[in-house]
Design a protein around this motif. Structure first.
Motif, PDB file in Angstrom:
ATOM      1  N   LYS A   1       0.359   7.044 -12.099  1.00 27.01           N
ATOM      2  CA  LYS A   1       1.290   8.152 -12.141  1.00 27.01           C
ATOM      3  C   LYS A   1       2.599   7.736 -11.473  1.00 27.01           C
ATOM      4  CE  LYS A   1      -2.156  11.875 -12.128  1.00 27.01           C
ATOM      5  NZ  LYS A   1      -2.643  13.079 -11.423  1.00 27.01           N
ATOM      6  N   GLY A   2       3.680   8.332 -11.915  1.00 33.48           N
ATOM      7  CA  GLY A   2       4.991   7.934 -11.412  1.00 33.48           C
ATOM      8  C   GLY A   2       5.164   8.151  -9.931  1.00 33.48           C
ATOM      9  N   GLU A   3       4.447   9.161  -9.357  1.00 32.12           N
ATOM     10  CA  GLU A   3       4.637   9.465  -7.945  1.00 32.12           C
ATOM     11  C   GLU A   3       3.770   8.633  -7.019  1.00 32.12           C
ATOM     12  OE1 GLU A   3       1.579  12.614  -9.326  1.00 32.12           O
ATOM     13  OE2 GLU A   3       3.365  11.625 -10.133  1.00 32.12           O
ATOM     14  N   VAL A   4       2.975   7.697  -7.577  1.00 26.36           N
ATOM     15  CA  VAL A   4       2.107   6.868  -6.744  1.00 26.36           C
ATOM     16  C   VAL A   4       2.944   5.925  -5.884  1.00 26.36           C
ATOM     17  CG1 VAL A   4       0.375   5.033  -6.798  1.00 26.36           C
ATOM     18  CG2 VAL A   4       0.159   7.004  -8.307  1.00 26.36           C
ATOM     19  N   ASN A   5       2.537   5.796  -4.626  1.00 26.32           N
ATOM     20  CA  ASN A   5       3.240   4.923  -3.698  1.00 26.32           C
ATOM     21  C   ASN A   5       3.073   3.453  -4.085  1.00 26.32           C
ATOM     22  OD1 ASN A   5       3.488   3.322  -0.999  1.00 26.32           O
ATOM     23  ND2 ASN A   5       4.376   5.319  -0.558  1.00 26.32           N
ATOM     24  N   ILE A   6       4.144   2.687  -3.924  1.00 25.12           N
ATOM     25  CA  ILE A   6       4.125   1.268  -4.308  1.00 25.12           C
ATOM     26  C   ILE A   6       3.073   0.495  -3.533  1.00 25.12           C
ATOM     27  CG2 ILE A   6       5.483  -0.868  -4.256  1.00 25.12           C
ATOM     28  CD1 ILE A   6       7.945   0.819  -4.836  1.00 25.12           C
ATOM     29  N   GLU A   7       2.886   0.835  -2.252  1.00 21.56           N
ATOM     30  CA  GLU A   7       1.920   0.120  -1.426  1.00 21.56           C
ATOM     31  C   GLU A   7       0.508   0.251  -1.984  1.00 21.56           C
ATOM     32  OE1 GLU A   7       0.995  -0.509   3.343  1.00 21.56           O
ATOM     33  OE2 GLU A   7       2.247   1.164   2.656  1.00 21.56           O
ATOM     34  N   GLU A   8       0.184   1.400  -2.554  1.00 18.21           N
ATOM     35  CA  GLU A   8      -1.138   1.601  -3.146  1.00 18.21           C
ATOM     36  C   GLU A   8      -1.326   0.727  -4.376  1.00 18.21           C
ATOM     37  OE1 GLU A   8      -2.374   5.705  -3.651  1.00 18.21           O
ATOM     38  OE2 GLU A   8      -0.849   6.344  -2.218  1.00 18.21           O
ATOM     39  N   VAL A   9      -0.274   0.599  -5.181  1.00 18.97           N
ATOM     40  CA  VAL A   9      -0.350  -0.254  -6.375  1.00 18.97           C
ATOM     41  C   VAL A   9      -0.485  -1.719  -5.970  1.00 18.97           C
ATOM     42  CG1 VAL A   9       0.836  -0.967  -8.474  1.00 18.97           C
ATOM     43  CG2 VAL A   9       1.005   1.398  -7.696  1.00 18.97           C
ATOM     44  N   ASN A  10       0.284  -2.131  -4.963  1.00 22.85           N
ATOM     45  CA  ASN A  10       0.186  -3.510  -4.475  1.00 22.85           C
ATOM     46  C   ASN A  10      -1.229  -3.821  -4.015  1.00 22.85           C
ATOM     47  OD1 ASN A  10       2.869  -4.104  -4.955  1.00 22.85           O
ATOM     48  ND2 ASN A  10       3.539  -3.602  -2.888  1.00 22.85           N
ATOM     49  N   GLU A  11      -1.840  -2.865  -3.337  1.00 24.76           N
ATOM     50  CA  GLU A  11      -3.201  -3.065  -2.831  1.00 24.76           C
ATOM     51  C   GLU A  11      -4.210  -3.100  -3.970  1.00 24.76           C
ATOM     52  OE1 GLU A  11      -6.307  -0.379  -0.318  1.00 24.76           O
ATOM     53  OE2 GLU A  11      -4.308  -0.607   0.565  1.00 24.76           O
ATOM     54  N   ALA A  12      -4.022  -2.249  -4.970  1.00 28.38           N
ATOM     55  CA  ALA A  12      -4.975  -2.173  -6.083  1.00 28.38           C
ATOM     56  C   ALA A  12      -4.965  -3.441  -6.933  1.00 28.38           C
ATOM     57  CB  ALA A  12      -4.664  -0.960  -6.952  1.00 28.38           C
TER      58      ALA A  12
ATOM     59  N   PRO B   1       8.311  -4.872  -4.254  1.00 27.53           N
ATOM     60  CA  PRO B   1       9.061  -4.555  -3.031  1.00 27.53           C
ATOM     61  C   PRO B   1       9.180  -3.052  -2.803  1.00 27.53           C
ATOM     62  CG  PRO B   1      10.578  -5.132  -4.777  1.00 27.53           C
ATOM     63  CD  PRO B   1       9.200  -5.354  -5.330  1.00 27.53           C
ATOM     64  N   GLU B   2       9.307  -2.682  -1.541  1.00 23.92           N
ATOM     65  CA  GLU B   2       9.570  -1.299  -1.171  1.00 23.92           C
ATOM     66  C   GLU B   2      10.947  -1.246  -0.518  1.00 23.92           C
ATOM     67  OE1 GLU B   2       6.173   0.928   0.595  1.00 23.92           O
ATOM     68  OE2 GLU B   2       5.268  -1.059   0.654  1.00 23.92           O
ATOM     69  N   GLY B   3      11.724  -0.232  -0.883  1.00 25.45           N
ATOM     70  CA  GLY B   3      13.068  -0.113  -0.323  1.00 25.45           C
ATOM     71  C   GLY B   3      13.286   1.239   0.307  1.00 25.45           C
ATOM     72  N   GLU B   4      14.409   1.368   1.001  1.00 22.13           N
ATOM     73  CA  GLU B   4      14.738   2.645   1.623  1.00 22.13           C
ATOM     74  C   GLU B   4      15.050   3.707   0.578  1.00 22.13           C
ATOM     75  OE1 GLU B   4      17.880   2.047   4.355  1.00 22.13           O
ATOM     76  OE2 GLU B   4      16.737   0.759   5.697  1.00 22.13           O
ATOM     77  N   GLU B   5      15.479   3.270  -0.610  1.00 24.90           N
ATOM     78  CA  GLU B   5      15.875   4.224  -1.640  1.00 24.90           C
ATOM     79  C   GLU B   5      14.680   4.764  -2.418  1.00 24.90           C
ATOM     80  OE1 GLU B   5      16.730   1.019  -1.732  1.00 24.90           O
ATOM     81  OE2 GLU B   5      18.782   0.931  -0.987  1.00 24.90           O
ATOM     82  N   PHE B   6      13.535   4.092  -2.356  1.00 22.07           N
ATOM     83  CA  PHE B   6      12.399   4.520  -3.168  1.00 22.07           C
ATOM     84  C   PHE B   6      11.091   4.129  -2.479  1.00 22.07           C
ATOM     85  CE2 PHE B   6      13.863   0.372  -4.601  1.00 22.07           C
ATOM     86  CZ  PHE B   6      12.707  -0.391  -4.532  1.00 22.07           C
ATOM     87  N   GLU B   7      10.055   4.919  -2.732  1.00 24.07           N
ATOM     88  CA  GLU B   7       8.713   4.602  -2.257  1.00 24.07           C
ATOM     89  C   GLU B   7       7.693   4.584  -3.391  1.00 24.07           C
ATOM     90  OE1 GLU B   7      10.267   7.308  -0.645  1.00 24.07           O
ATOM     91  OE2 GLU B   7      11.018   6.171   1.069  1.00 24.07           O
ATOM     92  N   THR B   8       8.061   5.161  -4.547  1.00 22.12           N
ATOM     93  CA  THR B   8       7.115   5.321  -5.643  1.00 22.12           C
ATOM     94  C   THR B   8       7.393   4.346  -6.775  1.00 22.12           C
ATOM     95  OG1 THR B   8       8.486   6.960  -6.786  1.00 22.12           O
ATOM     96  CG2 THR B   8       6.968   7.777  -5.097  1.00 22.12           C
ATOM     97  N   ILE B   9       6.437   4.266  -7.699  1.00 24.79           N
ATOM     98  CA  ILE B   9       6.610   3.420  -8.878  1.00 24.79           C
ATOM     99  C   ILE B   9       7.778   3.913  -9.722  1.00 24.79           C
ATOM    100  CG2 ILE B   9       5.560   2.896 -11.115  1.00 24.79           C
ATOM    101  CD1 ILE B   9       4.667   1.039  -8.924  1.00 24.79           C
ATOM    102  N   ALA B  10       7.906   5.230  -9.878  1.00 27.31           N
ATOM    103  CA  ALA B  10       9.025   5.780 -10.646  1.00 27.31           C
ATOM    104  C   ALA B  10      10.351   5.383 -10.001  1.00 27.31           C
ATOM    105  CB  ALA B  10       8.909   7.298 -10.729  1.00 27.31           C
ATOM    106  N   GLY B  11      10.406   5.473  -8.680  1.00 20.24           N
ATOM    107  CA  GLY B  11      11.630   5.078  -7.982  1.00 20.24           C
ATOM    108  C   GLY B  11      11.943   3.609  -8.166  1.00 20.24           C
TER     109      GLY B  11
END
Length: 468
Positions: free
Chosen positions: A376-387, A393-403
């Motif tokens: 889902k678009g609102e899933v946090n990037i860290e969760e996808v990296n772990e899966a 990368p994670e940035g200050e402007e975004f935390e989600t896959i959609a971002g």
């Protein structure tokens, strides 16, 4: 040079047995017997210092205070010694080296009675090395590993006595080693008693590999470690997904909205979502409307107060505050006071235990195969990296896959578009209006990655050849 010095020592010591000691002239046999007894005593000392090092530095700081509180013997001595771990290490090393060097000197003297100097040096060196390795290092350290806490409590008082007895020597080496560390750029790693987060993560992964932890336990432990680094913005339900009730609505309309949304609690606003005045619970709505015994119940009478928290608030602190205030829902605002979303107690719980799905609700991360997931678009990037074991990368402007997708594209994207990042393929699967609802992520296969790198190297080589 070292052997010639020891040879000279052996030659000189060959005459010791003829020297009167306390008025008694000892024979060769007498000196040998005394020397063997001293060596046995020194081997015990070597084992003591070797095992002390393992026991004292394997004992975690977090285990010391409970021992002190229980009043266990030696616990206070452990705590006192561990307050200055560098000095403790110097104490152990000074004691251990004094014991081993003295043992070597005595053995060389005794063996020199029966062999020529060169042979005496070799026999003494190999013999003492074997004894120290077995009885002064391996066996004592193995015991200390198996009985860390008990052995640490036994040796701590003795180490305190040794520290006082050898105080001048230990103090000298304590400051000399600190000075050398500064010159060589050595860090005070020995003084870092607690495990780092990365070490704990490695222990968790090792536990899973060894079968001590299953996959779900590992994931929960890792989420727990990540919890106090998470902020409200990362766990909130965004404004676009919020269901809310106008303060002008009737109780019946509020009940209908709760039923339609599928939520037991909804925020109430006046004028717009940027002015949320509280929360209503469907339980209170139904109770007062159906069983209150009066027909003039108004929505305003059933609104419960809530908190407005900044999007940067740490969720660990937020959970504590919500429990203290007995709140199940808070409103998240940005730096301008605009409503960004809401956080429920369930959102915080899911950060530790994982997604709590209801009815036909889809899992936020679904595996298509070993290398591909739909998220889902609102899933946090860290969760996808772990899966997927990847490193988006994670940035200050975004935390989600959609971002992340919007950031890489630099514009609104359409359904079916794909982007690539370091071999990772991301395809937009579903878009509603301007929102990315679902994406498919495929990591590169290891073989393909190695092959592409090799081809890249060949191309570079060909290019260099053509240039030449």
């Amino acid at each position: 040079m070292g052997i010639s010095v020891l040879t000279a020592v052996a030659e000189a010591s060959a005459y010791l047995y003829t020297v009167p000691i306390v008025g008694i002239e000892l024979s060769k046999t007498g000196v040998t017997a005394i020397g063997i007894l001293m060596i046995l005593f020194l081997i015990v000392g070597s084992g003591f210092f070797s095992s002390s090092e393992i026991a004292m530095f394997s004992l975690g700081t977090h285990r010391i205070d409970p021992m002190v509180e229980q009043g266990l013997r030696g616990a206070k001595a452990i705590k006192s010694l561990k307050e200055d771990p560098h000095r403790l290490l110097v104490t152990i090393l000074v004691g251990n080296n004094m014991v081993n060097i003295t043992m070597s000197s005595i053995s060389t003297t005794i063996v020199g009675f029966y062999f020529d100097p060169g042979t005496a040096v070799l026999v003494s060196s190999f013999g003492i090395t074997s004894l120290v390795l077995i009885f002064g290092e391996t066996a004592p350290k193995s015991y200390a590993v198996d009985n860390t806490e008990l052995h640490a409590r036994r040796v701590a008082p003795v180490l305190q006595f040794v520290e006082k007895l050898l105080w001048p020597l230990i103090t000298l080496f304590h400051y000399v080693t600190q000075f050398v560390n500064k010159l060589t750029g050595g860090g005070p790693a020995i003084e870092s008693s607690y495990l780092s987060r990365s070490e704990i993560r490695e222990m968790i992964q090792t536990g899973e590999r060894e079968g001590v932890l299953d996959e779900e336990e590992r994931q929960m432990l890792q989420r727990t470690l990540r919890f106090n680094r998470t902020i409200a913005k990362e766990v909130m339900t965004p404004r676009l997904d919020m269901d809310a009730i106008s303060a002008d609505s009737s109780v019946e309309e509020a009940i209908a909205e709760c039923v339609h949304s599928g939520h037991t609690r909804l925020p109430v606003y006046e004028g717009g979502l940027d002015n949320v005045i509280g929360v209503v619970n469907i339980r209170d709505l139904v109770r007062d409307a159906q069983y209150g015994g009066t027909d003039d119940v108004e929505l305003q009478d059933l609104i419960e107060p809530t908190l407005h928290v900044p999007e940067s608030k740490n969720v660990d602190d937020l959970l504590t505050e919500m429990r203290s205030e007995r709140l199940h829902m808070v409103i998240v605002i940005d730096e301008f006071g605009t409503t960004e979303g809401l956080v429920t107690m369930e959102d915080l719980t899911e950060e530790i235990v994982g997604e709590i799905l209801e009815g036909e609700e889809e899992h936020p991360i679904e595996f298509v195969n070993d290398d591909t997931v739909t998220v889902k678009g609102e899933v946090n990037i860290e969760e996808v990296n772990e899966a997927l074991s990847i490193d988006l990368p994670e940035g200050e402007e975004f935390e989600t896959i959609a971002g992340f997708i919007f950031n890489r594209a630099g514009r609104l994207v359409e359904e079916g578009e794909s982007i690539e990042y370091e071999g990772i393929q991301i395809r937009v699967e579903q878009v509603e209006n301007t929102r990315i609802m679902k994406a498919r992520i495929t990591r590169p296969e290891e073989g393909a990655t190695l092959e592409s790198e090799a081809e890249g190297g060949d191309d570079d080589h060909e290019s260099d050849t053509n240039d030449a």
